[in-house]
Write a protein that holds these residues in place. Structure first.
Motif, PDB file in Angstrom:
ATOM      1  N   LYS A 132      -5.949   8.348  -1.587  1.00 53.90           N
ATOM      2  CA  LYS A 132      -4.492   8.380  -1.473  1.00 53.90           C
ATOM      3  C   LYS A 132      -3.974   7.555  -0.302  1.00 53.90           C
ATOM      4  O   LYS A 132      -2.808   7.646   0.062  1.00 53.90           O
ATOM      5  N   GLY A 133      -4.865   6.736   0.280  1.00 57.17           N
ATOM      6  CA  GLY A 133      -4.469   5.947   1.443  1.00 57.17           C
ATOM      7  C   GLY A 133      -4.437   4.459   1.153  1.00 57.17           C
ATOM      8  O   GLY A 133      -4.895   3.995   0.109  1.00 57.17           O
ATOM      9  N   ILE A 134      -3.866   3.705   2.090  1.00 60.37           N
ATOM     10  CA  ILE A 134      -3.850   2.247   2.022  1.00 60.37           C
ATOM     11  C   ILE A 134      -4.922   1.719   2.967  1.00 60.37           C
ATOM     12  O   ILE A 134      -4.883   1.984   4.171  1.00 60.37           O
ATOM     13  N   ASN A 135      -5.881   0.997   2.432  1.00 58.94           N
ATOM     14  CA  ASN A 135      -7.005   0.519   3.226  1.00 58.94           C
ATOM     15  C   ASN A 135      -6.551  -0.496   4.277  1.00 58.94           C
ATOM     16  O   ASN A 135      -6.074  -1.580   3.918  1.00 58.94           O
ATOM     17  N   PRO A 136      -6.700  -0.203   5.570  1.00 58.39           N
ATOM     18  CA  PRO A 136      -6.385  -1.217   6.588  1.00 58.39           C
ATOM     19  C   PRO A 136      -7.333  -2.405   6.466  1.00 58.39           C
ATOM     20  O   PRO A 136      -8.532  -2.253   6.258  1.00 58.39           O
ATOM     21  N   GLY A 137      -6.779  -3.595   6.558  1.00 55.16           N
ATOM     22  CA  GLY A 137      -7.607  -4.799   6.525  1.00 55.16           C
ATOM     23  C   GLY A 137      -7.957  -5.298   5.137  1.00 55.16           C
ATOM     24  O   GLY A 137      -8.743  -6.239   5.004  1.00 55.16           O
ATOM     25  N   GLN A 138      -7.368  -4.720   4.081  1.00 60.30           N
ATOM     26  CA  GLN A 138      -7.686  -5.174   2.724  1.00 60.30           C
ATOM     27  C   GLN A 138      -6.947  -6.493   2.436  1.00 60.30           C
ATOM     28  O   GLN A 138      -5.729  -6.580   2.584  1.00 60.30           O
ATOM     29  N   ILE A 154      -4.702 -13.601   2.509  1.00 65.81           N
ATOM     30  CA  ILE A 154      -3.637 -13.056   1.681  1.00 65.81           C
ATOM     31  C   ILE A 154      -3.696 -11.539   1.726  1.00 65.81           C
ATOM     32  O   ILE A 154      -4.689 -10.933   1.308  1.00 65.81           O
ATOM     33  N   SER A 155      -2.649 -10.936   2.232  1.00 62.60           N
ATOM     34  CA  SER A 155      -2.501  -9.477   2.198  1.00 62.60           C
ATOM     35  C   SER A 155      -1.396  -9.151   1.205  1.00 62.60           C
ATOM     36  O   SER A 155      -0.390  -9.859   1.113  1.00 62.60           O
ATOM     37  N   LEU A 156      -1.548  -8.081   0.480  1.00 62.41           N
ATOM     38  CA  LEU A 156      -0.624  -7.746  -0.599  1.00 62.41           C
ATOM     39  C   LEU A 156       0.319  -6.620  -0.195  1.00 62.41           C
ATOM     40  O   LEU A 156      -0.082  -5.692   0.509  1.00 62.41           O
ATOM     41  N   PRO A 157       1.571  -6.672  -0.654  1.00 63.04           N
ATOM     42  CA  PRO A 157       2.521  -5.599  -0.341  1.00 63.04           C
ATOM     43  C   PRO A 157       2.167  -4.322  -1.089  1.00 63.04           C
ATOM     44  O   PRO A 157       1.435  -4.343  -2.092  1.00 63.04           O
ATOM     45  N   GLU A 158       2.683  -3.201  -0.606  1.00 60.10           N
ATOM     46  CA  GLU A 158       2.380  -1.910  -1.216  1.00 60.10           C
ATOM     47  C   GLU A 158       2.847  -1.844  -2.666  1.00 60.10           C
ATOM     48  O   GLU A 158       2.265  -1.120  -3.483  1.00 60.10           O
ATOM     49  N   SER A 159       3.873  -2.610  -3.019  1.00 57.94           N
ATOM     50  CA  SER A 159       4.341  -2.616  -4.404  1.00 57.94           C
ATOM     51  C   SER A 159       3.307  -3.220  -5.354  1.00 57.94           C
ATOM     52  O   SER A 159       3.297  -2.920  -6.553  1.00 57.94           O
ATOM     53  N   VAL A 160       2.415  -4.070  -4.824  1.00 63.57           N
ATOM     54  CA  VAL A 160       1.384  -4.706  -5.639  1.00 63.57           C
ATOM     55  C   VAL A 160       0.040  -3.998  -5.495  1.00 63.57           C
ATOM     56  O   VAL A 160      -0.725  -3.886  -6.462  1.00 63.57           O
ATOM     57  N   ILE A 190      -1.733 -13.610  -8.208  1.00 64.78           N
ATOM     58  CA  ILE A 190      -1.105 -14.221  -7.040  1.00 64.78           C
ATOM     59  C   ILE A 190      -0.870 -15.696  -7.319  1.00 64.78           C
ATOM     60  O   ILE A 190      -1.799 -16.421  -7.685  1.00 64.78           O
ATOM     61  N   ASN A 191       0.363 -16.136  -7.172  1.00 63.49           N
ATOM     62  CA  ASN A 191       0.673 -17.557  -7.261  1.00 63.49           C
ATOM     63  C   ASN A 191       0.301 -18.200  -5.932  1.00 63.49           C
ATOM     64  O   ASN A 191       0.887 -17.886  -4.885  1.00 63.49           O
ATOM     65  N   LEU A 192      -0.674 -19.088  -5.934  1.00 61.34           N
ATOM     66  CA  LEU A 192      -1.183 -19.669  -4.691  1.00 61.34           C
ATOM     67  C   LEU A 192      -0.243 -20.713  -4.098  1.00 61.34           C
ATOM     68  O   LEU A 192      -0.396 -21.084  -2.940  1.00 61.34           O
ATOM     69  N   ARG A 193       0.725 -21.183  -4.864  1.00 64.42           N
ATOM     70  CA  ARG A 193       1.724 -22.100  -4.318  1.00 64.42           C
ATOM     71  C   ARG A 193       2.824 -21.342  -3.584  1.00 64.42           C
ATOM     72  O   ARG A 193       3.200 -21.692  -2.468  1.00 64.42           O
ATOM     73  N   THR A 194       3.346 -20.304  -4.239  1.00 66.93           N
ATOM     74  CA  THR A 194       4.511 -19.599  -3.707  1.00 66.93           C
ATOM     75  C   THR A 194       4.159 -18.347  -2.926  1.00 66.93           C
ATOM     76  O   THR A 194       4.971 -17.846  -2.156  1.00 66.93           O
ATOM     77  N   GLY A 195       2.969 -17.796  -3.151  1.00 67.58           N
ATOM     78  CA  GLY A 195       2.593 -16.546  -2.515  1.00 67.58           C
ATOM     79  C   GLY A 195       3.085 -15.313  -3.247  1.00 67.58           C
ATOM     80  O   GLY A 195       2.775 -14.185  -2.847  1.00 67.58           O
ATOM     81  N   VAL A 196       3.836 -15.491  -4.341  1.00 65.88           N
ATOM     82  CA  VAL A 196       4.357 -14.357  -5.100  1.00 65.88           C
ATOM     83  C   VAL A 196       3.205 -13.645  -5.809  1.00 65.88           C
ATOM     84  O   VAL A 196       2.351 -14.286  -6.432  1.00 65.88           O
ATOM     85  N   SER A 197       3.167 -12.319  -5.708  1.00 67.06           N
ATOM     86  CA  SER A 197       2.109 -11.532  -6.335  1.00 67.06           C
ATOM     87  C   SER A 197       2.707 -10.532  -7.312  1.00 67.06           C
ATOM     88  O   SER A 197       3.833 -10.046  -7.129  1.00 67.06           O
ATOM     89  N   LEU A 198       1.947 -10.208  -8.359  1.00 70.82           N
ATOM     90  CA  LEU A 198       2.383  -9.295  -9.408  1.00 70.82           C
ATOM     91  C   LEU A 198       1.317  -8.239  -9.648  1.00 70.82           C
ATOM     92  O   LEU A 198       0.113  -8.516  -9.540  1.00 70.82           O
ATOM     93  N   ARG A 199       1.750  -7.044  -9.971  1.00 74.30           N
ATOM     94  CA  ARG A 199       0.848  -5.976 -10.403  1.00 74.30           C
ATOM     95  C   ARG A 199       1.100  -5.763 -11.892  1.00 74.30           C
ATOM     96  O   ARG A 199       2.220  -5.509 -12.313  1.00 74.30           O
ATOM     97  N   ARG A 200       0.037  -5.848 -12.709  1.00 76.26           N
ATOM     98  CA  ARG A 200       0.195  -5.818 -14.151  1.00 76.26           C
ATOM     99  C   ARG A 200      -0.726  -4.778 -14.793  1.00 76.26           C
ATOM    100  O   ARG A 200      -1.830  -4.510 -14.304  1.00 76.26           O
ATOM    101  N   LEU A 201      -0.258  -4.212 -15.911  1.00 70.14           N
ATOM    102  CA  LEU A 201      -1.016  -3.277 -16.753  1.00 70.14           C
ATOM    103  C   LEU A 201      -1.510  -2.062 -15.979  1.00 70.14           C
ATOM    104  O   LEU A 201      -2.559  -1.490 -16.282  1.00 70.14           O
TER     105      LEU A 201
END
Length: 396
Positions: A132-138, A154-160, A190-201
């Motif tokens: 139930k936690g967010i791994n530091p350093g992931q 690249i670190s990902l936001p909690e929404s992803v 993760i779009n490597l040009r823009t940095g935009v990340s998506l969470r899918r399925l």
């Protein structure tokens, strides 16, 4: 909804081949018949190795995760000609310990890859914060193998990557990184040009471990945690087809699915609509490592059998190699010399996967093997150029 469609139209052929191969396997205590290509030993290690990567000029790198009981590891190392290990990239990167900062350190490397250039990509799962936690350093890291320079972090936001998420494996095309979340079950793009990340399925059954399909290991014994519950590994291995149009993926215990990559990348498509495009491919068993070649053959390191099998585009399944030395093969790699590298971390023998009061049955040292691919199988698959030139060497 999702489409249940067999890989081409040869499920019956594949099932028959699988049945013949399974007949050569032992019950507990019986001898295992060696089948297929001969194994060649590549390296012996004192630490768990679950991933390998090789540069075009033959330098071999290994991923050494800090799994329970094997925490004192350099995380990534180069295997030198004399068999010794040289920590990579060196210095403080390889000396992390609990309580130390994560910034310039490798915490818990879960996979390493070198695609079509000289750079090494690594997935660092960070410190385990529990279910139930967010791994530091992931994060996802990219290094230049020539000088050890960090090119990208690249670190990902909690929404992803929300609490309980664990990044597992990674593949690239020319502009995107694709990852599996094996903690909660989802795909990450993760779009490597823009940095935009998506969470899918994240709510789709294809990314979830079915409780009725247990994570079976050696001799039919399930992988279990210290409280006796089955080890939960959601979406785990993944591959991109040679033309870049399909992403193949599965929970550790199977089965195998695929989804169009253009749909995954479509930010306007809802997850419900995306779920309708998911296709059933094959009823695989527990699988920890995969690879794909230029002909579209999919290779599976099977967790409940000491072997690697190959699923051809026509739907036929055959055993590439079966040997008692291959219990629990992990992330597979095909080299430009048409060799398949097979690290064997013996994960089902590790104490923490053997239930209450589990005791290790590991046969030391840990080993990496390789086999020569037969002529009827394809060459190594390069990173598909889906849109423009490859960006894997670019610094962001």
């Amino acid at each position: 909804m999702f489409n249940r469609r067999n890989f081409c139209q040869a499920a019956a052929v594949a099932s028959g081949t699988l049945a013949m191969a399974t007949s050569n396997l032992s019950r507990a205590g019986e001898a295992i018949v060696k089948v297929g290509q001969p194994l060649i030993e590549v390296a012996r290690l004192d630490w768990v190795c679950n991933a390998v990567a090789q540069t075009a000029d033959g330098r071999l790198f290994v991923g050494l995760p800090r799994w329970p009981g094997y925490e004192n590891t350099p995380s990534i190392a180069e295997v030198l000609a004399d068999g010794t290990l040289k920590p990579f990239p060196g210095g403080e990167w390889n000396r992390w310990a609990p309580g130390k900062p994560h910034g310039q350190a490798l915490v818990n490397i879960n996979t390493v890859h070198i695609f079509d250039d000289h750079t090494l990509w690594a997935v660092d799962m960070g410190e385990d914060a529990g279910p139930k936690g967010i791994n530091p350093g992931q994060r996802i890291l990219q290094f230049d193998t020539r000088d050890g320079k960090l090119l990208r972090s690249i670190s990902l936001p909690e929404s992803v990557l929300p609490a309980g998420g664990n990044l597992n494996d990674l593949r690239l095309d020319s502009e995107h990184a694709y990852l599996t979340d094996s903690g909660l079950g989802a795909l990450v793009i993760i779009n490597l040009r823009t940095g935009v990340s998506l969470r899918r399925l994240a709510d789709h059954p294809s990314t979830k471990m079915n409780p009725e399909r247990r994570p079976i290991g050696e001799h039919g014994r399930p992988l279990q945690t210290s409280d006796g519950s089955d080890t939960q590994v959601q979406s785990d291995p993944l591959e991109i087809s040679p033309d870049g149009k399909w992403l193949y993926f599965q929970p550790m215990s199977g089965p195998l699915w695929r989804v169009p990559t253009d749909a995954l990348r479509d930010t306007q498509m809802t997850d419900k609509a995306l779920g309708d495009k998911v296709e059933f491919v094959y009823d695989t068993g527990p699988t920890t490592g995969t690879a794909i070649d230029s002909a579209g053959n999919l290779y599976f390191g099977e967790n409940d059998k000491p072997r690697v099998t190959v699923l051809a585009p026509d739907g036929s399944l055959r055993v590439l190699v079966q040997d008692p030395l291959l219990w629990n093969p992990d992330a597979l790699m095909i080299t430009r010399q048409r060799e398949l590298y097979i690290p064997v971390p013996q994960s089902a023998r590790l104490a923490y996967n053997r239930g209450p009061n589990g005791k290790s049955t590991v046969d030391m040292p840990f080993k990496i093997y390789k086999v020569q691919l037969p002529a009827y199988l394809g060459t190594r698959e390069d990173v598909p150029t889906v849109a423009g030139q490859s960006l894997v060497g670019a610094q962001s």
